[in-house]
Each structure stands twice: as structure tokens, then as C-alpha cells.
Design an enzyme around this catalytic site. Structure first.
Site, mmCIF file in Angstrom:
data_model
loop_
_atom_site.group_PDB
_atom_site.id
_atom_site.type_symbol
_atom_site.label_atom_id
_atom_site.label_comp_id
_atom_site.label_asym_id
_atom_site.label_seq_id
_atom_site.Cartn_x
_atom_site.Cartn_y
_atom_site.Cartn_z
ATOM 1 N N ARG A 15 0.860 -1.324 -0.108
ATOM 2 C CA ARG A 15 0.075 -0.136 0.163
ATOM 3 C C ARG A 15 1.023 1.276 0.072
ATOM 4 N NH1 ARG A 15 -2.868 -3.363 -0.834
ATOM 5 N NH2 ARG A 15 -4.880 -4.074 -0.163
ATOM 6 N N ASP A 195 6.092 6.935 0.403
ATOM 7 C CA ASP A 195 7.548 6.515 0.182
ATOM 8 C C ASP A 195 8.168 6.050 1.734
ATOM 9 O OD1 ASP A 195 7.631 6.782 -2.385
ATOM 10 O OD2 ASP A 195 8.515 8.834 -2.385
ATOM 11 N N ARG A 196 7.059 5.690 2.464
ATOM 12 C CA ARG A 196 7.609 5.491 3.704
ATOM 13 C C ARG A 196 8.190 6.484 4.529
ATOM 14 N NH1 ARG A 196 4.469 1.878 1.955
ATOM 15 N NH2 ARG A 196 4.755 -0.315 2.107
ATOM 16 N N MET A 197 8.040 7.849 4.188
ATOM 17 C CA MET A 197 8.666 8.622 4.972
ATOM 18 C C MET A 197 7.559 9.341 5.822
ATOM 19 S SD MET A 197 11.814 9.174 4.144
ATOM 20 C CE MET A 197 12.245 10.657 4.476
#
Length: 217
Positions: A15, A195-197
């Protein structure tokens, strides 16, 4: 398609997380007020069981366990839930009065994590909540020796029936049942980002005040 070219087994579960930025300037001065804001937003968003939280405990010997329970109150003193004191979580918290709570509000790409010490509620406070519960739930609290092994479902039902006959109207508060309050020392608010940031802002208690720290995602 051979095994070498097969997609990873969890490829379909990937996701993206895109939420509103969470900035230090957006936060309330203390964590319970910030939690109240997010909790109200979770209710407004129609999340199922927004007060469901994962409660993690550990025995005196360090054996961890976790389960889902329901938040029944929150204020400046902490986060409240009720249970059988003789259950596994009740025994853990008697031996080692520290816990962690996690509110997994996945549809909103949010999570709240609470760490703190745990205290029992005064009996009169537990009694007030107990008597506000539906009749069946009160009989159920008496009928279930929570976490104990039972021979069958029939055994549970028979015990429930006997207790309903004993107290057809108003069962009293059991000595083994009541509330706990998690008094927070850390509360982290997690907001998913692309972007998982992700944004992770943690309140940490220092004396009588709170400091806010940003954590790497």
C-alpha cells in the site's frame, strides 16, 4: 510461471500511505488533548470500533503478550479499560505494572502508541462503570473466569444460567473485576506518508511537562 518469476507472496498487500503532514506546530500542548482530537476524527470518519486498542503486557519474568481491549475513558490522568483482575493481563499488570497501548486506525493511515505505568481504579469508580453496563455483560463478568481453561461451551452457559437465576435484576460488582488506568510517560502519533517517509511525533514526559520529539520513520 516458474517459482523464480512468481511475485512475492505479499505483493498484493503493498500500500501507499499518503496523509496530511503532521507537524510539530499542529500538535496540542499535551498528548491527551491531541489524542482527543484524533479520536473524535476517527469516530467522525466512521471507523469500526475506534476505541479498540492493542494492550501489550509482560509478566514479572518478562514473558510478553498482547490482546485487543476497548478504551472506556481518557483524561489528563490517562487511558482507562476494564477487565477481570485474575485474567492473564490482570496478573501481568499486578506483577509488572507497565503497559503499551496501540490504536491502529489503518483507514486513516494513523496510529497512536502509548507507554506508561498502570494503576488500578478506585473500587467506587469501577462500580459506577460496572452498573452502567447491560445486565447480560454484568452476569458475563461473573460467569467467565477469564483466561482459565474450561471443559466446554456448555460449562460456560450453565454457569451463566445459574448466576442469572441468583441475580435476576442487579448483580453486584465482583471482587475480581475492575478498571485499570494507563498513566502515560510517552505517547507517539504516527501519520502515514508517501515513500514510507512517515511522520512520527512523540510526546515524552519530563517531570511535570512534555517535550515533543520527531522520530525517524
Amino acid at each position: 510461471m516458474d517459482a523464480a518469476s512468481s511475485p512475492p507472496p505479499f505483493a498484493g498487500l503493498r500500500r501507499t500511505y499518503e496523509g496530511q503532514p503532521l507537524r510539530e506546530a499542529d500538535l496540542a500542548a499535551e498528548p491527551v488533548a491531541q489524542f482527543a482530537t484524533w479520536f473524535a476524527e476517527a469516530i467522525e470518519a466512521g471507523l469500526p470500533e475506534p476505541n479498540a486498542m492493542v494492550l501489550a503486557t509482560s509478566s514479572a519474568g518478562g514473558r510478553p503478550t498482547a490482546r485487543t481491549v476497548l478504551l472506556k475513558g481518557h483524561d489528563q490522568e490517562g487511558f482507562v479499560f476494564y477487565t477481570n483482575y485474575e485474567s492473564r493481563k490482570g496478573r501481568d499488570l499486578t506483577e509488572n505494572p507497565r503497559a503499551c497501548l496501540v490504536f491502529p486506525w489503518h483507514p486513516m493511515r494513523r496510529q497512536v502508541r502509548v507507554e506508561g505505568t498502570v494503576v488500578r481504579l478506585p473500587r467506587e469508580e469501577s462500580a459506577a462503570y460496572f452498573h452502567s453496563r447491560p445486565y447480560g455483560s454484568r452476569i458475563g463478568a461473573w460467569a467467565s473466569r477469564q483466561s482459565a481453561v474450561v471443559r466446554s461451551r456448555e460449562e460456560l452457559d450453565e454457569r451463566y444460567g445459574r448466576l442469572a437465576e441468583r441475580w435476576p435484576e442487579d448483580p453486584p460488582l465482583p471482587d475480581f473485576w475492575g478498571g485499570f488506568r494507563v498513566v502515560p510517560s510517552e505517547v507517539e502519533f504516527w501519520q502515514g506518508q508517501i515513500d514510507r517517509m512517515h511522520d512520527r511525533l512523540r510526546y515524552r514526559r519530563t517531570g511535570d511537562s512534555w517535550v515533543v520529539e520527531r522520530l525517524a520513520p
